[in-house]
Write an enzyme that holds these catalytic residues in place. Sequence first.
Site, short mmCIF file in Angstrom:
data_model
loop_
_atom_site.label_atom_id
_atom_site.label_comp_id
_atom_site.label_asym_id
_atom_site.label_seq_id
_atom_site.Cartn_x
_atom_site.Cartn_y
_atom_site.Cartn_z
CB SER A 1 -0.92 0.02 1.23
OG SER A 1 -0.18 0.31 2.40
CB SER B 1 0.28 3.40 4.60
OG SER B 1 1.17 2.34 4.81
CE LYS C 1 0.61 1.60 8.73
NZ LYS C 1 0.00 2.15 7.49
CB SER D 1 -0.95 6.08 7.02
OG SER D 1 -0.44 5.11 7.91
#
Length: 281
Positions: free
Chosen positions: A98, A100, A155, A240
Amino acid sequence: MSINLPLILTLAVLITGLIWLYDTLVLARPRKAALEAVDQQFSKLNIADDQKQVAYAEAQQAAGREPVLVEYAKSFFPVLLVVFVLRSFLVEPFQIPSGSMEPTLDVGDFILVNKYTYGIRLPVLNNEVIPVNEPERGDVMVFFPPHQPDTYFIKRVIGLPGDLISYNNHVLTINGEVVPEKLIAELPAGNPTYRLATETIDGKEFTVKKDLTPGGLSVRGTWRVPAGHYFMMGDNRDNSADSRAWGEVSENAIVGKAFAVWMHWDSFFSLPSFDSVGKIQ
């Protein structure tokens, strides 16, 4: 339903290893006895050397033939064991699914994750058995989020245990100190919808992407990070789902530290690219 690759790999190593061990301890004995019987039989035969050698080789092959399952187990076990050790304790590859973490990581980036930076952990159970280091603010970390405990997420570490985190209208504050931001550009040129900026946390500088109008998770929020947990945020701040949405990440859910991009591949029908190869900031 997600596929639990660590569990599958662990079971494959155990099954092939046990088959090999069972063959060594049990099944190999009759084959050894049969081979000894062949040796005794041919030592008493009086036939031409060339005929004797051919017949002897065929008899040995038949007497020592391993079951098909054992052959496959012995072929696959060493390869599976090497992959298991590398993937479980050293380095594991991942693909970014993704956006994010844009602009740091793009969809289709293939990254490497150090599995021992934050301690040696048991495969599947993920329990730490040998402490090494603890996550630091600014690290890019792979983990299992609390709402999807079987799915890998990636992350950036923003808050450590005990930290007070605030994020109000794109302004990040850690323990009362505003994180410095430096504008890079507003894009697209002429009709901008987002901006790129650098943030610096504990001496680590990285680039973040922020919409000109803050999204729902970027308007206002304050969190106290519990003991044994970490506050995670994506670099694409308005696109995100992270700790602002589903809470902090337990130290027991840590997988490892992302440290390098080694390839980019958009899709099966495109060619891989190595233009973005390098260290993850």
